[in-house]
Design a protein around this motif. Sequence first.
Motif, short mmCIF file in Angstrom:
data_model
loop_
_atom_site.label_atom_id
_atom_site.label_comp_id
_atom_site.label_asym_id
_atom_site.label_seq_id
_atom_site.Cartn_x
_atom_site.Cartn_y
_atom_site.Cartn_z
N GLU A 117 0.83 -1.20 0.00
CA GLU A 117 0.00 0.00 0.00
C GLU A 117 0.87 1.26 0.00
N SER A 118 1.91 1.26 0.81
CA SER A 118 2.77 2.45 0.87
C SER A 118 3.61 2.60 -0.39
N LEU A 119 4.08 1.48 -0.95
CA LEU A 119 4.84 1.54 -2.20
C LEU A 119 3.99 2.10 -3.33
N GLU A 120 2.79 1.60 -3.47
CA GLU A 120 1.92 2.08 -4.54
C GLU A 120 1.54 3.54 -4.33
N ALA A 121 1.28 3.94 -3.09
CA ALA A 121 0.95 5.34 -2.82
C ALA A 121 2.12 6.25 -3.17
N LEU A 122 3.33 5.80 -2.88
CA LEU A 122 4.52 6.59 -3.20
C LEU A 122 4.69 6.73 -4.71
N ILE A 123 4.52 5.63 -5.44
CA ILE A 123 4.65 5.66 -6.90
C ILE A 123 3.58 6.57 -7.52
N LYS A 124 2.36 6.49 -7.00
CA LYS A 124 1.29 7.34 -7.54
C LYS A 124 1.58 8.82 -7.33
N LEU A 125 2.14 9.17 -6.18
CA LEU A 125 2.49 10.56 -5.91
C LEU A 125 3.54 11.07 -6.88
N ASP A 126 4.52 10.21 -7.19
CA ASP A 126 5.65 10.62 -8.04
C ASP A 126 5.57 9.96 -9.41
N TYR A 127 4.35 9.81 -9.91
CA TYR A 127 4.11 9.11 -11.18
C TYR A 127 4.87 9.74 -12.33
N ASN A 128 4.97 11.07 -12.34
CA ASN A 128 5.64 11.76 -13.46
C ASN A 128 7.15 11.57 -13.45
N TRP A 129 7.68 11.06 -12.33
CA TRP A 129 9.12 10.79 -12.26
C TRP A 129 9.49 9.50 -12.98
N VAL A 130 8.48 8.69 -13.33
CA VAL A 130 8.73 7.48 -14.11
C VAL A 130 8.59 7.85 -15.57
N LYS A 131 9.72 7.94 -16.26
CA LYS A 131 9.71 8.38 -17.65
C LYS A 131 9.58 7.19 -18.60
N PRO A 132 8.78 7.33 -19.66
CA PRO A 132 8.70 6.26 -20.66
C PRO A 132 9.95 6.25 -21.52
N GLY A 133 10.08 5.21 -22.32
CA GLY A 133 11.20 5.15 -23.26
C GLY A 133 12.26 4.16 -22.84
N GLN A 134 12.89 3.56 -23.83
CA GLN A 134 13.91 2.54 -23.62
C GLN A 134 15.01 3.03 -22.67
N GLY A 135 15.30 2.23 -21.66
CA GLY A 135 16.38 2.54 -20.74
C GLY A 135 15.96 3.37 -19.54
N ASN A 136 14.78 3.98 -19.60
CA ASN A 136 14.32 4.80 -18.49
C ASN A 136 13.55 3.96 -17.47
N SER A 137 13.71 4.30 -16.21
CA SER A 137 12.98 3.61 -15.15
C SER A 137 13.04 4.45 -13.89
N LEU A 138 12.27 4.06 -12.90
CA LEU A 138 12.39 4.64 -11.56
C LEU A 138 12.98 3.58 -10.66
N TYR A 139 14.18 3.83 -10.18
CA TYR A 139 14.83 2.88 -9.27
C TYR A 139 14.23 3.08 -7.88
N ILE A 140 13.90 1.98 -7.23
CA ILE A 140 13.21 2.01 -5.94
C ILE A 140 14.10 1.33 -4.91
N ARG A 141 14.37 2.03 -3.81
CA ARG A 141 15.27 1.51 -2.78
C ARG A 141 14.54 1.41 -1.43
N PRO A 142 13.93 0.25 -1.13
CA PRO A 142 13.45 0.01 0.22
C PRO A 142 14.63 -0.38 1.12
N PHE A 143 14.62 0.05 2.37
CA PHE A 143 15.68 -0.34 3.29
C PHE A 143 15.20 -0.21 4.73
N VAL A 144 15.91 -0.87 5.63
CA VAL A 144 15.58 -0.84 7.05
C VAL A 144 16.85 -0.58 7.84
#
Length: 356
Positions: A117-144
Amino acid sequence: METQSLTIQIKKVEKSKINEVDFNNLAFGKNYADHMMYCDYKDGKWHTPQIVPYGPMEFHPSTKVFHYGQAVFEGMKAFKDDHGTVHLFRPEQNFERINKSSKRLAIPEFPKDLFFESLEALIKLDYNWVKPGQGNSLYIRPFVIATEEGVAAAPSDSYRFMIITCPSQAYYNKPVKVLFAEKFSRSANGGVGYAKAAGNYGAQFYPTNLAKSKGYDQVIWTDANTHDYLEEAGTMNIFFRIGDKLLTAPTSDRILDGVTRKSVIQLAKDKGIEVEIAPVEVKRIKDAAKVGELKEIFGTGTAATIAKVTAFEHAGEEFPLPEVDKEYSVLMKDSLQDIQYNRVEDKNNWLHPVKP
């Protein structure tokens, strides 16, 4: 502005910094999206997750993570397809692995419902930071990290689970040269090699720097007992192609169970390529190189995706890899990215869509 969901508290940025980022010239891990998530463990339970603007946090000098290294992390990616939909790639695997890593370091496991739930909420908030196109992605770093104040050598009684994200392109933008380890080891039997523990990576930096001083990009680690068997590279699992067969070492308590690794194994099998999962002897690889049977070496990992190796060195001998037609590394990378960008049918159900 404060908003409230069933299990997450969200505080949005007043102004996005997205227009300050040059998405055509990204250095890996240097630019971060607008928001981050954190959730604290204290009094024996995980509390309400918070999504807040990305920024610094304050910890006491006695915070246990600084002294005893109770810290684990994950690496995962989100991709945007040509229709504007964001997909996470095999997030269940990352969720399961961070809890497996946490358990090994005596860190409480994180609840699955809070994670997704928190991961999806975070992605939805920053949706525009995920760019389309070959090679582009949003790297996600969960940690404790362990957050109890105190320098007693005992597990912490409080922790902070966090997720930060950063727009990314290719981790390695050129092929790499590697050194087969002869002295140093990444991990040993009974240790924490299978966990994504922060200390695993810190311990690699010195021997990797030695390799870089000799003109190599990465070390392929050998087993701690004999240094006769190849295990994994500094940031990647490793594959060898002898003839038309792919070889890779089995996972163990020394080798990380890589998500990209297991995806490549499945894709290769789907394409009828023989995959041998067994201990890989240094001598076997060197002998195959000498007679021209070693066709390819490539690394696999979330950040790297697939990185082609052009040469390796061991015991003072350097072995260049040949140029071959129909490279498995290219085939696997193209096949993997076609799925990640939702360009082909996802027959293995690896994609997890997140809609704005």
